[in-house]
Design a protein around this motif. Structure first.
Motif, PDB file in Angstrom:
ATOM      1  N   SER A   1      29.937  12.800 -12.562  1.00 29.69           N
ATOM      2  CA  SER A   1      29.415  13.362 -11.314  1.00 29.69           C
ATOM      3  C   SER A   1      30.536  14.004 -10.487  1.00 29.69           C
ATOM      4  N   ALA A   2      31.420  14.723 -11.189  1.00 26.92           N
ATOM      5  CA  ALA A   2      32.537  15.412 -10.531  1.00 26.92           C
ATOM      6  C   ALA A   2      32.465  16.902 -10.843  1.00 26.92           C
ATOM      7  N   TYR A   3      32.794  17.687  -9.837  1.00 32.64           N
ATOM      8  CA  TYR A   3      32.717  19.147  -9.958  1.00 32.64           C
ATOM      9  C   TYR A   3      33.903  19.771  -9.243  1.00 32.64           C
ATOM     10  N   ILE A   4      34.357  20.887  -9.764  1.00 32.98           N
ATOM     11  CA  ILE A   4      35.328  21.700  -9.031  1.00 32.98           C
ATOM     12  C   ILE A   4      34.552  22.900  -8.527  1.00 32.98           C
ATOM     13  N   TYR A   5      34.592  23.111  -7.229  1.00 39.57           N
ATOM     14  CA  TYR A   5      33.901  24.245  -6.618  1.00 39.57           C
ATOM     15  C   TYR A   5      34.951  25.226  -6.108  1.00 39.57           C
ATOM     16  N   VAL A   6      34.764  26.506  -6.404  1.00 44.06           N
ATOM     17  CA  VAL A   6      35.677  27.557  -5.964  1.00 44.06           C
ATOM     18  C   VAL A   6      34.886  28.572  -5.153  1.00 44.06           C
ATOM     19  N   GLY A   7      35.367  28.842  -3.958  1.00 41.68           N
ATOM     20  CA  GLY A   7      34.725  29.817  -3.075  1.00 41.68           C
ATOM     21  C   GLY A   7      35.585  30.008  -1.839  1.00 41.68           C
ATOM     22  N   TYR A   8      35.064  30.706  -0.881  1.00 39.82           N
ATOM     23  CA  TYR A   8      35.800  30.921   0.368  1.00 39.82           C
ATOM     24  C   TYR A   8      35.510  29.785   1.336  1.00 39.82           C
ATOM     25  N   ASP A   9      36.534  29.396   2.092  1.00 38.89           N
ATOM     26  CA  ASP A   9      36.339  28.302   3.046  1.00 38.89           C
ATOM     27  C   ASP A   9      36.022  28.798   4.445  1.00 38.89           C
ATOM     28  N   ARG A  10      35.663  30.060   4.556  1.00 37.49           N
ATOM     29  CA  ARG A  10      35.199  30.632   5.825  1.00 37.49           C
ATOM     30  C   ARG A  10      34.334  31.839   5.505  1.00 37.49           C
TER      31      ARG A  10
END
Length: 177
Positions: free
Chosen positions: A144-153
């Motif tokens: 139940s672990a994921y790496i999420y990549v995106g903008y933080d704003r």
């Protein structure tokens, strides 16, 4: 007749101002793309991701090397880059729930009853002195672990956001070893 002209003119000006507001307002773009990354489609990506067992332990080392993730300060001109987070949930998420964008609001993290932990990943240097993201997790956390990549704003152009489903990489590792 004059009242109709005033009302129409006022309406036109109001619509024009609202249009300008929505055009210039930063938002998470509706046209941004999202991908769920698994062993089956990792070869199609422009970034590098490694998933390796730590010798003599029950831990796995995960390394993400994505040119578009970082602080942007290493560039000639400072640019907005994406960030990466490790997200641990109480239970494994179904495929639709793995788009973790909903947990990242306007410069803040939003928790709900499903999330145990969210932490922004830091950078380390690999053997070629290149900045990469690394995390070490115990095998019990991988389901139940994921790496999420995106903008933080909020950004004008949403770009590609993605979630790396770590359970699929662990299952792939188990099937090959």
């Amino acid at each position: 007749m004059l009242n109709k002209v005033v009302i129409i003119s006022t309406s036109t000006v109001l619509i024009a101002l609202l249009s300008l507001f929505f055009i210039s307002h930063n938002s998470y773009a509706g046209w941004s793309a999202y991908s769920r990354i698994t062993p089956e489609n990792i070869h199609e990506q422009r970034f590098k991701f490694t998933f390796n067992k730590v010798k003599f332990s029950k831990q796995f080392k995960l390394t993400l090397d994505d040119h578009y993730v970082g602080n942007g300060k290493e560039e000639e001109f400072s640019i907005l880059k994406k960030s990466a987070w490790i997200v641990l949930t109480k239970e494994p998420l179904n495929i639709a729930e793995q788009n973790l964008h909903r947990y990242f609001g306007d410069s803040s993290i939003i928790y709900d009853s499903e999330v145990l932990f969210i932490s922004k990943l830091g950078y380390t240097q690999d053997s070629s002195n290149k900045n990469v993201l690394e995390v070490v997790l115990d095998k019990t956390q991988l389901s139940s672990a994921y790496i999420y990549v995106g903008y933080d704003r909020p950004v004008n152009d949403g770009g590609l956001r993605y979630t790396i489903d770590l359970k699929t990489f662990y299952m792939d590792y188990i099937s090959k070893n």
